[in-house]
Structure formats: C-alpha cells, structure tokens
Write an enzyme that holds these catalytic residues in place. Structure first.
Site, PDB file in Angstrom:
ATOM      1  N   GLY A  73      39.498  35.448  40.365  1.00  0.00           N
ATOM      2  CA  GLY A  73      39.843  36.152  41.593  1.00  0.00           C
ATOM      3  C   GLY A  73      39.031  35.660  42.773  1.00  0.00           C
ATOM      4  CG  HIS A 130      40.952  40.623  54.259  1.00  0.00           C
ATOM      5  ND1 HIS A 130      41.963  39.731  54.563  1.00  0.00           N
ATOM      6  CD2 HIS A 130      41.188  41.038  52.992  1.00  0.00           C
ATOM      7  CE1 HIS A 130      42.771  39.611  53.518  1.00  0.00           C
ATOM      8  NE2 HIS A 130      42.321  40.391  52.557  1.00  0.00           N
ATOM      9  CE  LYS A 134      39.176  37.374  52.515  1.00  0.00           C
ATOM     10  NZ  LYS A 134      38.749  37.288  51.098  1.00  0.00           N
TER      11      LYS A 134
END
Length: 241
Positions: A73, A130, A134
């Site tokens: 991921g 986001h 991030k």
C-alpha cells in the site's frame, strides 16, 4: 489468519490494526521506522506494507525468502525501486494498488469505461485532495487514474501536466491535467473530469474514514494466500474485469 504489518505506526497502519478483529485476522509481527526486526514475517500468512518507499524492497526480499505473499500500500516509489520490486513477482504473489478502497477501484473501472466511450474531444483533468501530513504528490491513486486513461487513449507520460504555472500556452488536446490539494485532515478525494466544449462529466470518490482502505487491504491479504506468483491488483481481488 495472521499477517505481518510493516508501517504499523502510520495512519494506515493504525487503521489496519483497528480493523483486524472484525476481519478475523491477527498479527504475527509488526515493524516501523527504526525497527529492523522483521523476522515475524516467517510466521505470517501474508505481509502488508504501508511504510516508506525506501524500505518496501527489503520487506519483499524477506517475504520472498519465506514464500509469503505481499500486499503493498506504500506509494512514492521511484522507477528503479518499482522495477526491483516487480522482479519478485516471479517468486511470490504481490497485490499492489495505489488505493484499497472498493469504491475507488470502482472509480478506476468507471474511468476506464468513460475513456473508452468518450472520444478525445473530452479533455481529461484529475484533482486529488489529501490531508496536510501526506508527503508524496500526486497520490498513488491519482497516478493510477492517469495511467488508466493513458492506456485506453494510447498516451504516455509526456502528456501529463502536473499543475500549471505561468504562461504555459494553450491546452493541448491530449494532455492530462493532474492537480494536488493538501490541507487539514482530508482522508482522500479524487475527481476525474471529462470536459468537452459543451458538457462536463465528473466522477468523484470521497473517503471519510480510513477503515475503508484497511478493510480493503485485509481483504487483499486474505485473497492472495495460495495464489500463484505474479502481480495482482484490486481488480483481481474484487473480480472487476
């Protein structure tokens, strides 16, 4: 079922830990930055990596030595890192997705179908949003959407336009605009626009809880056990073909 989780201190790592019981999964081991002991991989049925692009390869190498499947991921890998990781798909099954949400993977599917149906008079722009913490940009999900459109329309990376600043000239017909927004605690939002001179189609997915990504990653981990060596996506996991 047991998993080894790499990157357990991060937002996604914590979301995965919170979702373990509901998915009938336990931890065989875990690691994070500064923790070098990943020997627990040998006791796991699968490995999930939500860490940093610079350490994914070392985790894959260890997983491959024990014949364990891996769910990746982590985003932000360089082309060299990606090539090194992909070499291990000859030895173990690897599920690699920019986003593990079921809804986002439906967005990928709808984006592909839209790009097939709509001709190039429909210009494409992608906006992703986001949270302020991030560190990579654009998101892996945004780039997966870009690559989906490129594949359908026979385009390449030279057609990508990452934001626009100054006198950039008239928009070309084939370019794909990609724009990143960062702020607050936005979990994740992706919008794909197909814009013609007279109409606009927008496909949007908004995430409000990281649990959707954690559940998807755990679903992928379950699915990959017993699969043949190779590279898989969430489309494979969900049967979206």
């Amino acid at each position: 079922m047991k998993i080894f989780l790499n990157g357990y201190k991060g937002r996604m790592g914590q979301a995965i830990i919170a979702a373990l019981d509901a998915n009938g999964i336990s931890l065989a081991g875990k690691a994070d930055a500064g923790e070098s002991d990943i020997s627990g991989i040998k006791d796991a049925d699968a490995v999930i990596d939500f860490s940093h692009h610079t350490v994914t390869l070392s985790v894959i190498e260890k997983a491959a030595s024990f014949g364990k499947p891996v769910v990746i991921g982590t985003t932000g890998h360089s082309e060299e890192e990606r090539a090194s990781i992909l070499a291990f798909t000859k030895k173990i099954p690897i599920v690699w997705a920019g986003n593990y949400s079921v809804g986002v993977n439906l967005l990928f599917y709808l984006t592909e179908k839209s790009a097939e149906i709509l001709d190039k008079s429909f210009q494409t722009e992608i906006i992703e949003m986001h949270h302020a913490l991030k560190i990579d940009s654009p998101s892996g999900t945004a780039m997966d959407l870009v690559h989906t459109i490129e594949k359908v329309r026979g385009l390449s990376r030279e057609h990508e336009r990452h934001g626009r600043l100054g006198n950039v000239g008239k928009r070309t017909q084939d370019e794909i605009g990609i724009h990143a927004v960062r702020g607050g605690s936005i979990v994740g939002e992706h919008t794909v626009m197909f814009i013609s001179p007279n109409e606009r189609i927008e496909l949007t997915h908004r995430a409000v809880d990281r649990g959707i990504f954690a559940n998807g990653a755990l679903r992928a981990a379950k699915w990959t056990v017993g699969k043949a060596a190779g590279l898989y996506s969430m489309r494979d996991v969900l049967g979206l073909k």
